[in-house]
Design a protein around this motif. Structure first.
Motif, short mmCIF file in Angstrom:
data_model
loop_
_atom_site.label_atom_id
_atom_site.label_comp_id
_atom_site.label_asym_id
_atom_site.label_seq_id
_atom_site.Cartn_x
_atom_site.Cartn_y
_atom_site.Cartn_z
N ALA A 1 -50.63 13.83 -15.04
CA ALA A 1 -49.20 14.07 -15.40
C ALA A 1 -49.31 15.54 -15.54
O ALA A 1 -48.24 16.12 -15.74
N ALA A 2 -50.31 16.25 -15.38
CA ALA A 2 -50.54 17.89 -15.49
C ALA A 2 -50.37 18.45 -14.02
O ALA A 2 -50.28 19.72 -14.11
N MET A 3 -50.31 17.47 -12.92
CA MET A 3 -50.36 18.18 -11.79
C MET A 3 -48.85 18.71 -11.48
O MET A 3 -47.84 18.47 -12.29
N ASP A 4 -48.77 19.65 -10.51
CA ASP A 4 -47.36 20.38 -10.35
C ASP A 4 -46.56 19.23 -9.75
O ASP A 4 -46.90 18.32 -8.90
N PRO A 5 -45.31 19.34 -10.16
CA PRO A 5 -44.31 18.29 -9.78
C PRO A 5 -44.19 17.97 -8.33
O PRO A 5 -44.08 16.63 -7.89
N ALA A 6 -44.37 19.07 -7.60
CA ALA A 6 -44.08 18.79 -5.91
C ALA A 6 -45.24 18.24 -5.60
O ALA A 6 -45.25 17.50 -4.57
N THR B 1 -58.17 8.04 -6.64
CA THR B 1 -58.21 9.27 -7.58
C THR B 1 -57.94 10.41 -6.72
O THR B 1 -57.70 10.26 -5.40
N HIS B 2 -57.71 11.74 -7.40
CA HIS B 2 -57.25 12.88 -6.57
C HIS B 2 -58.04 13.82 -6.70
O HIS B 2 -58.67 14.03 -7.88
N SER B 3 -58.16 15.03 -5.83
CA SER B 3 -59.03 16.12 -5.92
C SER B 3 -58.28 17.09 -6.96
O SER B 3 -56.96 16.74 -6.94
N SER B 4 -58.79 18.05 -7.32
CA SER B 4 -58.21 19.05 -8.41
C SER B 4 -56.70 19.69 -7.89
O SER B 4 -56.12 20.08 -8.81
N GLY B 5 -56.94 20.21 -6.45
CA GLY B 5 -55.99 20.83 -5.91
C GLY B 5 -56.17 22.44 -6.34
O GLY B 5 -55.16 22.99 -6.25
N THR B 6 -57.28 22.83 -6.68
CA THR B 6 -57.42 24.30 -6.77
C THR B 6 -57.19 25.08 -5.45
O THR B 6 -57.07 26.16 -5.59
N THR B 7 -57.35 24.32 -4.37
CA THR B 7 -57.42 25.27 -3.02
C THR B 7 -56.05 24.57 -2.26
O THR B 7 -56.07 25.05 -1.05
N GLY B 8 -55.33 23.89 -3.01
CA GLY B 8 -54.16 23.39 -2.03
C GLY B 8 -53.61 22.21 -2.75
O GLY B 8 -53.96 21.81 -3.87
N LYS B 9 -52.85 21.33 -1.88
CA LYS B 9 -52.43 20.01 -2.09
C LYS B 9 -53.54 19.23 -2.39
O LYS B 9 -54.43 19.06 -1.86
N PRO B 10 -53.40 18.54 -3.75
CA PRO B 10 -54.56 17.51 -3.96
C PRO B 10 -54.86 16.39 -3.00
O PRO B 10 -53.65 15.97 -2.46
N LYS B 11 -55.88 16.09 -2.68
CA LYS B 11 -56.21 14.90 -1.84
C LYS B 11 -56.46 13.84 -2.53
O LYS B 11 -56.94 13.59 -3.72
#
Length: 511
Positions: free
Chosen positions: A93-98, A171-181
């Protein structure tokens, strides 16, 4: 009991063998049928959630995307979905909404299950949700999105058994380098994350509680649950990383082992000076995400009252699970020159690691290059991406480092985070934190070609200029390094409290 890798069957089996073992959270289970405090209670909650998902029409082969407040109930809901043959997709839920909407789009019309927190995040995007998800389910009566169906009714569910190559979790990657995988794990690949750990834990004295303050949607928590339920280790899930809340929880439960994200430990350093000291009973500190700063290691190990406490550091990523492991004691961290670059050696007989140049040719020991690994724990696939190569091929970790003659790996940087003129931002940040105890965080980035240190201090006051210059020289940073001081709360973080370096330059560029 023999190890069980099926998340849908494991809670029930564990309850039969060690039902009275502690398994609890530090906050109420708002959406559950009860507040479980044992393995038996956890298994009962899983079965109840499975009945409710079944009554709501969720069936085998369907995807259930979960977006809710961070709590151990995420893991119970995950097990319930697997139990009825559905494929849970755990989204922060802390992920960027986009990014969150992109993930839902890639999942190709999943069921969406939320609570009040998830609904608050998604409510501004309600019109777009209609095209992305066929059904909205909510755990929170009266606080869901318009049109959401409360997950309240129950009906006896049908259990689905899973085999080794079956997908079991997204599950998803952290998204520190772009869109989460969106990373797809099978029964076998997820179990490979912890197969060696289960053996180690069974050989230890684990009479005390193992506490974890993690993002409960991260694959590390799912693999951790596999370990806890297979070994009978008493477990506590800590829901919030806020220092005051954590201090209260640690003093109440007095855990023997404590695991958290590296930046959580960094934020908790000040707690080591509290009276009473919340870290006093901790024998093992554990972290399996980013490299952790030496200053933090020293602070935690010195705070323990145990005669020989240890810090266990693992290096890996969502796609691979743990790749290397390092154990440090007080004597290891008291000497000068300790660096977070050392993340230990590979798991013998399980993981292979090499360092290569940009053309993929192996480099000799001690030569910086790109880190690659081979491991049976590597994920099955990534949603929306081309099929992954077989697990016998080398997997790029996206990190730059060296392989030492002793077999240890030293990290220098993420490939995308390299800063021209700085051999290793990790090392520079380590030195700055050691030289300047008042720093709560420091991140080295490049802003329009200028090396920039983004800093936060514990008291909110910028570092005195002369002390900064001395620390900068010790860290080997250029003389014209800029400083962007900001409150810690303004650092953009992922759900695992990693700093999103690619989001920092926006303000630094204004200065």
């Amino acid at each position: 009991m023999p190890p069980i890798a099926d998340l849908g069957l494991l809670p029930e089996s564990a309850a039969e063998h060690q039902g009275g073992t502690t398994l609890c959270a530090d906050a109420p289970w708002a959406s559950a049928c009860r507040d479980p405090d044992t393995v038996e209670g956890f298994a009962a909650v899983v079965a109840d959630y499975a009945d409710r998902l079944w009554a709501a029409g969720v069936r085998p082969g369907e995807v259930v995307a979960l977006v809710k407040a961070n709590h151990l109930d995420i893991q119970a809901l995950q097990c319930a979905a697997v139990r009825i043959g559905a494929l849970p997709a755990l989204l922060s839920a802390a992920m960027d909404p986009a990014d969150l909407l992109d993930c839902l789009r890639d999942l190709r019309r999943p069921h969406l299950l939320t609570d009040a927190v998830g609904a608050e995040v998604l409510r501004p995007w309600r019109e777009q949700l209609g095209a992305l998800v066929p059904r909205l389910l909510t755990l929170t009566p009266g606080a869901g999105l318009d049109g959401a169906v409360e997950l309240g009714e129950t009906a006896p569910h049908r259990v689905t058994r899973h085999h080794g190559t079956d997908p079991t979790l997204i599950t998803h990657s952290s998204g520190t380098t772009g869109k989460p995988k969106l990373v797809v794990h099978t029964v076998d690949s997820l179990y490979a994350h912890v197969a060696s750990q289960i053996g180690v834990v069974r050989s230890l004295d684990h009479a005390g509680i193992s506490a974890k303050c993690l993002s409960f949607v991260h694959v590390r928590m799912s693999s951790g649950l596999l370990t806890v339920l297979n070994t009978g280790m008493p477990f506590l899930g800590i829901t919030s990383p806020g220092p005051a809340r954590v201090c209260e929880t640690l003093l109440r439960y007095r855990p023997q082992a404590l695991e958290a994200h590296p930046n959580m430990f960094l934020r908790w350093e000040a707690l080591a000076h509290n009276t009473p000291n919340p870290f006093a009973p901790v024998e093992r500190f554990i972290s399996s995400f980013d490299a952790i700063h030496p200053r933090t290691l020293r602070t935690l190990l010195e705070a323990s009252d145990h005669p020989d406490p240890a810090f266990i550091q693992a290096y890996g990523q969502s796609e691979t699970g743990p790749v290397t492991v390092l154990m440090l004691t007080r004597s290891d961290v008291r000497g000068a020159g300790l660096s977070s670059r050392d993340v230990g050696g590979v798991f013998p007989g399980m993981t292979e690691l090499r360092v290569v140049d940009d053309d993929g040719s192996a480099l000799p020991d001690g030569t910086p290059g790109n880190i690659e690994v081979r491991t049976p724990a590597r994920a099955e696939s990534i949603v929306g991406r081309a099929p992954l190569p077989g697990r016998d091929t080398w997997w790029p970790m996206g990190d730059v480092g060296v392989l030492r003659p002793d077999g240890h790996v030293e990290l220098h940087d993420r490939q995308v985070d390299r800063v021209p003129g700085v051999p290793s931002t990790l090392r520079a940040e380590d030195v700055l934190l050691d030289e300047l105890p008042e720093l709560a965080e420091v991140v080295i980035i490049a802003v329009e070609g200028t090396v920039t240190a983004v800093t936060a201090t514990a008291g909110g006051t910028p570092v005195e200029e002369e002390r900064w210059r001395r620390a900068r020289r010790a860290a080997g940073l250029p003389e014209d390094t800029a400083v962007d001081h900001r409150p810690w709360e303004e650092f953009p973080l992922t759900g695992t409290m990693k700093v999103r370096r690619n989001r920092l330059p926006s303000r630094a560029a204004l200065g």
